[in-house]
Structures are given as C-alpha cells and as structure tokens.
Design a protein around this motif. Sequence first.
Motif, PDB file in Angstrom:
ATOM      1  N   VAL A 145      -1.183-155.590 -39.654  1.00  0.00           N
ATOM      2  CA  VAL A 145       0.247-155.289 -40.147  1.00  0.00           C
ATOM      3  C   VAL A 145       0.583-154.429 -39.054  1.00  0.00           C
ATOM      4  N   ASP A 146       0.128-153.304 -38.502  1.00  0.00           N
ATOM      5  CA  ASP A 146       0.554-152.438 -38.018  1.00  0.00           C
ATOM      6  C   ASP A 146       0.510-152.836 -36.393  1.00  0.00           C
ATOM      7  N   LYS A 147      -0.345-153.452 -35.890  1.00  0.00           N
ATOM      8  CA  LYS A 147      -0.501-153.884 -34.608  1.00  0.00           C
ATOM      9  C   LYS A 147       0.820-154.815 -34.231  1.00  0.00           C
ATOM     10  N   TYR A 148       1.223-155.768 -35.222  1.00  0.00           N
ATOM     11  CA  TYR A 148       2.220-156.498 -34.843  1.00  0.00           C
ATOM     12  C   TYR A 148       3.460-156.042 -35.518  1.00  0.00           C
ATOM     13  N   ARG A 149       3.777-154.826 -35.985  1.00  0.00           N
ATOM     14  CA  ARG A 149       4.975-154.528 -36.285  1.00  0.00           C
ATOM     15  C   ARG A 149       5.822-154.191 -35.183  1.00  0.00           C
ATOM     16  N   PRO A 150       7.247-155.202 -35.294  1.00  0.00           N
ATOM     17  CA  PRO A 150       7.991-154.815 -33.878  1.00  0.00           C
ATOM     18  C   PRO A 150       8.297-153.375 -33.678  1.00  0.00           C
ATOM     19  N   LYS A 151       8.203-153.083 -32.485  1.00  0.00           N
ATOM     20  CA  LYS A 151       8.438-151.842 -31.976  1.00  0.00           C
ATOM     21  C   LYS A 151       9.887-151.391 -31.890  1.00  0.00           C
ATOM     22  N   SER A 152      10.696-152.368 -31.399  1.00  0.00           N
ATOM     23  CA  SER A 152      12.125-152.111 -31.252  1.00  0.00           C
ATOM     24  C   SER A 152      12.827-153.226 -31.617  1.00  0.00           C
ATOM     25  N   LEU A 153      14.210-152.726 -31.636  1.00  0.00           N
ATOM     26  CA  LEU A 153      15.252-153.557 -32.839  1.00  0.00           C
ATOM     27  C   LEU A 153      15.179-154.958 -32.057  1.00  0.00           C
ATOM     28  N   ASP A 154      15.037-155.027 -30.626  1.00  0.00           N
ATOM     29  CA  ASP A 154      15.138-156.173 -29.904  1.00  0.00           C
ATOM     30  C   ASP A 154      14.029-157.445 -30.214  1.00  0.00           C
ATOM     31  N   LYS A 155      12.878-156.773 -30.785  1.00  0.00           N
ATOM     32  CA  LYS A 155      11.630-157.550 -31.075  1.00  0.00           C
ATOM     33  C   LYS A 155      11.886-158.250 -32.711  1.00  0.00           C
ATOM     34  N   VAL A 156      12.562-157.419 -33.232  1.00  0.00           N
ATOM     35  CA  VAL A 156      12.355-157.994 -34.767  1.00  0.00           C
ATOM     36  C   VAL A 156      12.646-159.500 -34.693  1.00  0.00           C
ATOM     37  N   VAL A 157      11.764-159.926 -35.713  1.00  0.00           N
ATOM     38  CA  VAL A 157      11.985-161.490 -35.709  1.00  0.00           C
ATOM     39  C   VAL A 157      12.604-162.064 -36.900  1.00  0.00           C
ATOM     40  N   HIS A 173      14.712-160.126 -39.564  1.00  0.00           N
ATOM     41  CA  HIS A 173      15.957-159.742 -40.061  1.00  0.00           C
ATOM     42  C   HIS A 173      16.673-159.678 -38.606  1.00  0.00           C
ATOM     43  N   GLU A 174      16.831-160.939 -37.741  1.00  0.00           N
ATOM     44  CA  GLU A 174      17.357-160.437 -36.490  1.00  0.00           C
ATOM     45  C   GLU A 174      18.836-160.151 -36.518  1.00  0.00           C
ATOM     46  N   ASP A 175      19.534-160.573 -37.317  1.00  0.00           N
ATOM     47  CA  ASP A 175      20.901-160.446 -37.230  1.00  0.00           C
ATOM     48  C   ASP A 175      21.152-159.079 -37.604  1.00  0.00           C
ATOM     49  N   ILE A 176      20.462-158.677 -38.665  1.00  0.00           N
ATOM     50  CA  ILE A 176      20.775-157.167 -38.969  1.00  0.00           C
ATOM     51  C   ILE A 176      20.343-156.247 -38.207  1.00  0.00           C
ATOM     52  N   ALA A 177      19.160-156.671 -37.276  1.00  0.00           N
ATOM     53  CA  ALA A 177      18.776-155.626 -36.240  1.00  0.00           C
ATOM     54  C   ALA A 177      19.684-155.578 -35.120  1.00  0.00           C
ATOM     55  N   LYS A 234      11.926-152.874 -44.471  1.00  0.00           N
ATOM     56  CA  LYS A 234      12.942-151.768 -44.511  1.00  0.00           C
ATOM     57  C   LYS A 234      12.233-150.665 -43.594  1.00  0.00           C
ATOM     58  N   LYS A 235      11.127-150.556 -43.761  1.00  0.00           N
ATOM     59  CA  LYS A 235      10.519-149.345 -43.012  1.00  0.00           C
ATOM     60  C   LYS A 235      10.485-149.652 -41.374  1.00  0.00           C
ATOM     61  N   THR A 236      10.180-150.877 -41.190  1.00  0.00           N
ATOM     62  CA  THR A 236      10.118-151.403 -39.830  1.00  0.00           C
ATOM     63  C   THR A 236      11.371-151.236 -39.179  1.00  0.00           C
ATOM     64  N   LEU A 237      12.500-151.789 -39.859  1.00  0.00           N
ATOM     65  CA  LEU A 237      13.730-151.620 -39.152  1.00  0.00           C
ATOM     66  C   LEU A 237      14.037-149.964 -38.858  1.00  0.00           C
ATOM     67  N   ILE A 238      13.920-149.132 -39.906  1.00  0.00           N
ATOM     68  CA  ILE A 238      14.327-147.780 -39.861  1.00  0.00           C
ATOM     69  C   ILE A 238      13.473-147.189 -38.544  1.00  0.00           C
ATOM     70  N   ASN A 243      25.782-149.901 -46.383  1.00  0.00           N
ATOM     71  CA  ASN A 243      24.675-150.194 -47.418  1.00  0.00           C
ATOM     72  C   ASN A 243      24.099-151.259 -46.534  1.00  0.00           C
ATOM     73  N   VAL A 244      22.689-151.484 -46.444  1.00  0.00           N
ATOM     74  CA  VAL A 244      22.177-152.453 -45.756  1.00  0.00           C
ATOM     75  C   VAL A 244      21.140-153.183 -46.591  1.00  0.00           C
ATOM     76  N   ARG A 245      21.404-154.312 -47.134  1.00  0.00           N
ATOM     77  CA  ARG A 245      20.448-155.036 -48.008  1.00  0.00           C
ATOM     78  C   ARG A 245      19.473-155.909 -47.248  1.00  0.00           C
ATOM     79  N   ILE A 246      18.503-155.560 -47.249  1.00  0.00           N
ATOM     80  CA  ILE A 246      17.349-156.343 -46.562  1.00  0.00           C
ATOM     81  C   ILE A 246      16.613-157.211 -47.641  1.00  0.00           C
ATOM     82  N   ASN A 247      16.923-158.650 -47.565  1.00  0.00           N
ATOM     83  CA  ASN A 247      16.068-159.436 -48.528  1.00  0.00           C
ATOM     84  C   ASN A 247      14.726-159.831 -47.983  1.00  0.00           C
TER      85      ASN A 247
END
Lengths: 354, 339
Positions: free
Chosen positions: A4-16, A18-22, A47-51, A183-187
């Motif tokens: 879970v931690d190892k593959y947490r996206p580290k930057s907004l570019d790598k988010v898979v 919620h790409e559009d939100i990122a 949510k936390k990953t994005l933050i 407000n940012v809704r994360i589904n």
Amino acid sequence: MLWVDKYRPKSLDKVVVHEDIAQNLKKLVTEQDCPHLLFYGPSGSGKKTLIVALLKQIYGASAEKVKVENRAWKIDAGSRTLDLELTILSSTNHVELTPSDAGFQDRYIVQEIIKEMAKNRPIDTKGKKGYKVLVLNEVDKLSREAQHSLRRTMEKYSSSCRLILCCNSSSKVTEAIKSRCLNVRINAPSKEEIVKVLEFIAKKESLQLPQGFAARIAEKSNRSLRRAILSLETCRVQNYPFTDNQVISPMDWEEYVAEIATDMMREQSPKSLFQVRGKVYELLVNCIPPEVIMKRLLHELLKKLDSELKLEVCHWAAYYEHRMRLGQKAIFHIEAFVAKFMSIYKNFLISTFG
Amino acid sequence: MAPVLQSSQPWVEKYRPKQVKDVAHQEEVVRVLTNTLETANCPHMLFYGPPGTGKTTTALAIAHQLFGPELYKSRVLELNASDDRGINVVRTKIKDFAAVAVGSNNRQGGYPCPSFKIIILDEADSMTEDAQNALRRTMETYSKVTRFFFICNYISRIIEPLASRCAKFRFKPLSEEVMTNRILHICNEEGLNLGGEALSTLSSISQGDLRRAITYLQSAARLFGSTITSTDLLDVSGVVPLEVVKRLFTACKSGDFDIANKEVDDIVAEGYPASQIINQLFDIVVEAGDDITDKQKAQICKCLAETDKRLVDGADEYLQLLDVASNTIRALSEMAQDF
C-alpha cells in the motif's frame, strides 16, 4: 514495506485513479495562488495520497521529510489555563494534525496552531510560496464551536497559511466552512480501476495473476483501494502461486460479526442476548469502532432476512446508531438493537409459523 | 487573452459593495439608510434574512459611510461568532465600548460623523440567551452614545425584548435578474466567459444566495480556467447530479428493498454528501406529480426531516440513507407507518 505504501503514487503526475482531479490540482498550484481545499470521500478512495502528492507539488522534495512529534500547548482560555497534548506531523512547510483527538477542546488547538503558523512566516528566497499549509484530518468530527471559530480564522490568516481539510462526509462540515473552501469530491475507485491497479502491482512484483483473480479481490473490497491492495498482499503471503479458486479471506472481525448475526437468527432469548453481548464486547475491546460494527451487523442481517422485515430492521439500525452518537456507552445501544431485532424476528416467526 | 487570476483575495470581498446605495434588491433598507446618512441619526437596527443577501455588507457600508476611514476604528466595534461572545464579553468589552462618550456632531472630511458609536453584532442568533439578556439594559442605558446593529439569519432566535428595541429589516433572497446582472458584471471584470446555460445553472444552484454564487464562480474559474460550462459549476458546487437522486427515488418507487440498498451503496461510495441528497430528494418528492398522494408526500417529508436532524447530530450517513429509503418505500407502497 507494505505494498500500500510502496505503490502509493508519489507525485500528481503518477496518480492513476483520480487522474483528472490530480491534473486540476496541479494546474491550481502551479498557475496561481492555492485556495483553501476541502477533500471529502469514503475511506480508501485516495484523499490522503492526493494531499501528500499535492504538498510535494507545492514544496518539492522537502515535503517528504516529515517528523512526528508530541507537542504540548499551554492555552490561556479566559479564567483558566488548559494543558493540551497532541501528536503532530510536520515538515518545514506544512503541519498535519487531527484536531478531533483533543476532544471538546479542539477549538483551542485549531486557533492556537493557526496563529502560531501565521506568526512564523516562511522566508522563501523566490518570494513565491509565502504560505504554509495546515492539513487537518477528520474535520467532520470537529465540534461545532471549533468549526465556527475556524471560519473567521481562515479568513484572517489567509495570507500566510492555507488549510487543507480532509473528511469522510461533508454533511457534518458546516456550510460556512464549505463555502470558504474549494470542495473536491474524491469518489471511491470503481472495480475496473481497482483491477487495473492490482494488475499493475502484480506486474511490478512479477506475480502471475490467474484470470479473474483481481476481479474477485475488487469485488470483495467494497470499492476501497487500500483494502484491495492489502488483501492481495495477504493472499500472496498465504499461498503463492495463486490458484484459481483461492479463498480471499475476509477480515477476522467481519467473520466474527457474521457469527453474531447467525447467533441472533438462531435463537431469540435472554440467554442468547447475553452471549451476543459478550461477543460485541470482544469486538469493542479490540478497537473496532461501534458504528462499523453496527453497519456490518446490519449488512449481515440483511443478507438473511425476508424483504418485509428488512425495512423495519434498517429503520431501527438507523435509530439506534443515532442514539449511540448522542450517548456515551456504545454497548448499550448495540445491545438495544440486538434485543429489538430479536423481538421483531421472534414476532415474525410466531406470526408466520405459529 | 488569458484572464488575470493572480489575486488571492476572494471575489466575495473584492466585489463587496462599498456604499449603501450599491446594495442590490433591498429597496426599503437602502431608502431608510440613505435617509440616515442625510440626517445623521438612526435607531437600533436588526437585519435578518437568508445568507448571502447583503446584511453584513449593508451594515459595514453604512458604518464606513457614516464615519469615514479615520474615525472608523474608534467608533465601530464589530463582533462575530468567531470572537468569544459569552456573557463575559457582553459585560466587559461591549459595555466598556458602549459607555465611552464621543465628541459632538461635527462633520469631518465629508462624512456625517454623528455623535454616536456603532456596535455590529454579526451572527447574533448564535449568541446565548443569557448574553442577549445582559444586553437589554446596556442598550437602553447608553442609547445616547451607541447604536447596535444586530445581524442574524433567524429572527426567532433573538429574544423578544431585544427585537422590540430595534427597527427590523428583512432582507429578501435576490431575484434571478439581480443575481444575473451582478454575476455578469463580475465576469466582465475578471474576463470570464460564461454561457447562458451556465448562468441559469449558477442562479438555480445558489438559490438566491449571491455569496455562494460568487464563490462557485471563483472556484470554477480557478479549476477550469476562463471558459466555464454548467457541468463545471455543478462539479464545484457539490450538488449531486439529478440522475443520481432520481435513480434512488425510482428504486424506492419500485418497492424492492435490494435495489434501493444498492443505490444507497453507490451513493455512499461515490462520496456524495447525504445532507445534499436529502435536500434534493425533498425537491423531487414535493414536485412529484399526481401519482403520489399528499399523504404519502407528507410521510416522506416527515422522515426526511427526522433524518436531517440525525445527520446534524452526527449519525452515520449510510444507515440514515438506508432509513430514508426504507421509509420512502413504505410510504409509497402504503404499508403501515409505525413499528
């Protein structure tokens, strides 16, 4: 390290997921000044990953050097002084805390720490990011007073400090705060997205995933990505290479709740109520939150009931859960629900089968 | 041309009317206050009305116009709910400020500067009853040198003795026309491109609350740039798409609990706030056609009200939505209401 931690996206570019939100967030902080943000969505939706990724986008690598500390405050509140202690996470540019840990004194913490941050403005050579970020978790559990005092504080110190609020349900956040934030809704990620992520991880770990295995995990995960990844890892530890019909074991507390539900269906008597009580206590002692027990219990019961009873049972579940929120001891209300269910069910049995 | 969006100042503050006569849509108040400006005399005032209709703006504008920037600091005390406002503050801070005498009526720099001070109590309905009671005598004793402006959403939460000492003004929700004008003005200033459809969406989701409309507009502009469509606005406003709520209602209508349960699951997973769902479900129920009897509507509304209260108390969203669904099913299929 857990996957879970190892593959947490580290930057907004790598988010898979919620790409559009990122991408929108990235645009937001690169182009212009960042407003206050409120993230809301179910748990395990990212949510936390994005933050964290957003913080990295703002401050660069320094946002990752986080230290944990236990801080004590002395707060002068009119006639008396309060001593408060709270664990906070901080880097040079941001502070993260869960103010609801302070209980009913949360408002003092919020005001104090924001004022403190506003006093020590960061000196930035480029003069560009002249603000710090305060991340507040679980704002939905903040008391009404704290939320009220937050709204003026947010405006007053907005030149030196940005707030990122994070919560599960935005119904419990007052309108006044919502209207001051973006407000940012994360589904929750859809099953397909979960499958995609699981396959990605399997590839990186060079695992062989049997056909449909990822889909089964996704099905069981309740659309929580974190849970899906955790159970993939559990399965890996239990049995590898994966077999086609490998059992994806549910959490042990869930099994336990299912057991309680079976008990309740089997026998409706004071004796059985007493046994159930013991089991519920067991769960509570192991730190399973009471509302989670209640929800799961209802879920298990609904699976087994006739449709005419379902309506009634879920009404009472909602009723007792509300009372639990107002009251102090959760066990009373869970037990009341159990007793209510037993009486309804027994009545039903008598009227149908005589 | 790219719009300039550098300023971190909220547009709500940036476009706040600075003068009483600029306040839109509240003719009576404006008339009375313009009169005040000429005669330099006014009663205690009580402004009430829904959020975002210009109450605070009016109070601040009149204070500024009466005293001008120089005297403003010494003559006006502004307190809102964020400041501590227990009975102690009323007894000390407010009373001390109210007791100070001020100089005679001489005009300075073109401002009327009447010989009284103003205390603005914003969000007065969140004051405790004790604190309000403590104010009664203060108001009368110092009425020569101090005027009170109370601002609140619900006049019923102001105790009667206070309300009867004030001239009351009701602020009405802004009409669509006024709102559109104001929004278009801001769009021009900020270089935004807002289509007709988006404009009507904006005024319908903000329901006469201009502050909310402007906030949505700014959020959308920040996220999506200078061209804003109505979906962008719905996105930032947190309004649940109509189809979602309709689906839930249709599921309830079908009378099958399992279908409704699945809809509720989806809603919770998508992260839509339950309070918003309830609001919108309420609209659908009230506007529903003849296939639902008045009695059924009443039953559903009763359960919605109950649920709203429980949500405010902090009850779990999933269970509450499920309860709403089950109650609606029972009302629609005319089962017995009480357990």
